[in-house]
Enzyme design. Structure first.
Site, PDB file in Angstrom:
ATOM      1  N   GLU A  68     -61.033-101.046  13.041  1.00  8.52           N
ATOM      2  CA  GLU A  68     -60.679 -99.910  12.185  1.00  8.52           C
ATOM      3  C   GLU A  68     -61.606 -99.683  11.002  1.00  8.52           C
ATOM      4  O   GLU A  68     -61.287 -98.926  10.094  1.00  8.52           O
ATOM      5  CB  GLU A  68     -59.229-100.024  11.690  1.00  8.52           C
TER       6      GLU A  68
ATOM      7  N   TYR B  41     -62.809-102.005   8.745  1.00  9.49           N
ATOM      8  CA  TYR B  41     -62.699-102.913   7.616  1.00  9.49           C
ATOM      9  C   TYR B  41     -63.884-103.885   7.592  1.00  9.49           C
ATOM     10  O   TYR B  41     -64.805-103.772   8.392  1.00  9.49           O
ATOM     11  CB  TYR B  41     -61.352-103.638   7.660  1.00  9.49           C
TER      12      TYR B  41
ATOM     13  N   ARG C 266     -58.164-108.925  16.083  1.00  7.94           N
ATOM     14  CA  ARG C 266     -58.062-107.504  16.426  1.00  7.94           C
ATOM     15  C   ARG C 266     -59.471-106.945  16.542  1.00  7.94           C
ATOM     16  O   ARG C 266     -60.176-106.766  15.552  1.00  7.94           O
ATOM     17  CB  ARG C 266     -57.255-106.758  15.380  1.00  7.94           C
TER      18      ARG C 266
ATOM     19  N   HIS D 175     -61.234 -95.664  10.429  1.00 10.44           N
ATOM     20  CA  HIS D 175     -60.417 -94.704   9.684  1.00 10.44           C
ATOM     21  C   HIS D 175     -61.212 -93.447   9.320  1.00 10.44           C
ATOM     22  O   HIS D 175     -60.614 -92.400   9.058  1.00 10.44           O
ATOM     23  CB  HIS D 175     -59.857 -95.356   8.422  1.00 10.44           C
TER      24      HIS D 175
ATOM     25  N   GLN E 266     -44.978 -88.685   9.353  1.00  9.95           N
ATOM     26  CA  GLN E 266     -44.546 -88.096   8.094  1.00  9.95           C
ATOM     27  C   GLN E 266     -43.916 -89.104   7.135  1.00  9.95           C
ATOM     28  O   GLN E 266     -44.139 -89.037   5.924  1.00  9.95           O
ATOM     29  CB  GLN E 266     -43.570 -86.949   8.358  1.00  9.95           C
TER      30      GLN E 266
END
Length: 470
Positions: A157, A159, A207, A245, A332
């Protein structure tokens, strides 16, 4: 739901509750609330916490979300204790944000600013890299002492570990940059030192980024090479992450097809001997089963589906598909709330992360309750009231339940909203709620029916009381 051998541990099923940041990690009393949150989901084979950094420089925000001291360790004990008491296993996620940290003192392999962050990082020195590796190892040892069954090392992701791996973010000319072998060194050293520090029987889940989805990211055979190196360094298993991201390609939105990225896990599974988990947009048990049956992965990691239904694993094991509250991938109440520093919940399950506040207790004085409106609010109110022991009649002015969800489900890509209507309708049936469609009762009708309380779920405020005193 077949067991899986994982070193000295046998997992009871193939479902992992994936990591989510909840906003509770640094909140006063937050770890106690997290303990309850995770304990209710203990039927999953493994639970992964939200990310905690191995040092202060790696924290995502200016909060105390680190595992770096004996005091941190002691504060965390409540979480594994509560999960173990519920029969589950839990791993602490170790996440160093790198250039994704929203704080002034962030660090990265190279001083390259992320397009989603206004702050530019400072490049780590060679000695600081070594210290950071040792911080990961120490954090894992502390996690073990706190009672965790293992750690998940966040290597996807976008990082810090991913930043070392990719040419997009690693422009170093020393032994930590340049060739893939050099760029891999940070990740493998973190895993190697973590294994040495935490012991052979400690679960180390890495991961891995199966797809970076950014220019300058890993591509082709590189993710497979990373997987093999991480396995050799001592990881117990791998889980797949999809996209950075900052990637412009959606990875968890409603527009992403069900299990739309599971195919990216398959080459990694074929290349290693340790178990591999697929992830992203997997929200139904039948989809998870298809992934496993096709050989794309050994396990399936789900995050938001365990927000939507804390008993997802238990219900799936019992074949209770109609009883599962399916995640609609709206983002949301989970991601959107976290991004504004609010505590998360779930649009279709407001108890999520508020288990202590919304305990559904038996009614001390059962009443006859009329619920006016069969949209999501009315469905939830009627089902909960009946489950508490009240006699409930639900009135809906139209010929179908669901309210505005019936509009949403007609939009291409949003058909999953129908799942929520089906779920709540099933709850009404099981709880014994009387449903009256095509009816707009007045005060006289409600009094004649013996109702002594009215719940308005219509979005319309009456001009006068429907029942005297109400």
């Amino acid at each position: 739901f077949s067991p899986l051998k994982l070193g000295a541990v046998t997992l009871p099923n193939r479902l992992i509750m994936g990591s989510m940041h909840t906003g509770l990690e640094a909140a006063p009393g937050g770890l106690e609330r997290l303990a309850e949150f995770y304990a209710e989901r203990a039927a999953a084979a493994l639970i992964i916490t939200g990310g905690f950094s191995p040092n202060a420089a790696g924290s995502l925000k200016a909060h105390d979300t680190v595992m770096a001291s004996a005091e941190d360790m002691r504060r965390h004990r409540v979480i594994p204790e509560r999960v173990h008491a519920a029969g589950g296993r839990i791993l602490l996620q170790l996440l160093h944000s790198g250039r994704y940290g929203y704080r002034p003192d962030i660090v990265a392999p190279s001083a390259i600013k992320a397009p989603i962050n206004p702050v530019a990082p400072r490049a780590l020195s060679g000695s600081e890299i070594g210290e950071t590796i040792e911080d990961f190892a120490r954090a894992a040892a502390l996690a073990r002492e706190a009672g965790y069954d293992g750690v998940e090392i966040m290597g996807s992701e976008g990082y810090l570990i991913t930043q070392f791996l990719a040419l997009r973010t690693n422009r170093r000319e020393d032994e930590w940059g340049g060739s893939l072998e050099n760029r891999l060194r940070f990740a493998t050293e973190v895993v190697r030192r973590t294994r040495m520090s935490a012991g052979d029987d400690f679960i180390i889940l890495f991961r891995i980024s199966a797809l970076d989805l950014v220019d300058g990211g890993l591509s082709g055979a590189a993710p497979v090479a990373v997987a093999q190196a991480i396995e050799a360094a001592g990881a117990s298993m791998l889980s797949s992450g999809i996209g950075w991201h900052e990637a412009r390609i959606p990875t968890i939105a409603q527009a992403v097809p069900d299990a739309g990225f599971a195919w990216a896990t398959a080459p990694i599974k074929r290349a290693v001997k340790i178990p591999v988990a697929a992830s992203n947009r997997i929200n139904r048990p039948e989809i998870a089963e298809q992934i496993l049956a096709s050989g794309q992965a050994d396990l399936v990691a789900m995050a938001r589906p365990f927000l939507a239904d804390e008993r997802f694993a238990e219900k799936a094991a019992n074949g209770d598909r109609r009883g599962i509250n399916i995640c609609i991938a709206c983002n949301q109440a989970c991601l959107d709330r976290y991004f504004v520093d609010a505590e998360i919940s779930c649009l279709v399950n407001p108890r999520a992360a508020r288990e202590q506040e919304f305990a559904v207790l038996p009614a001390t004085r059962p009443r006859h309750i009329a619920v006016l409106g069969g949209g999501p609010a009315g469905l939830a109110a009627a089902a909960t009231a009946a489950e508490r022991g009240h006699k409930v009649t639900l009135y809906e002015a139209t010929g179908e339940l669901g309210g505005q969800f019936n509009l949403a489900k007609r939009i291409p890509g949003k058909e999953v909203f129908a799942e929520s209507i089906s779920y709540f309708s099933e709850r009404l049936s099981r709880a014994g709620v009387t449903v009256r469609l095509n009816q707009r009762p007045g005060a006289r009708d409600l009094r004649a029916a013996g109702c002594d309380e009215v719940v308005l779920a219509t979005g319309v405020t009456p001009s006068r009381p429907l029942i005297d005193g109400i």
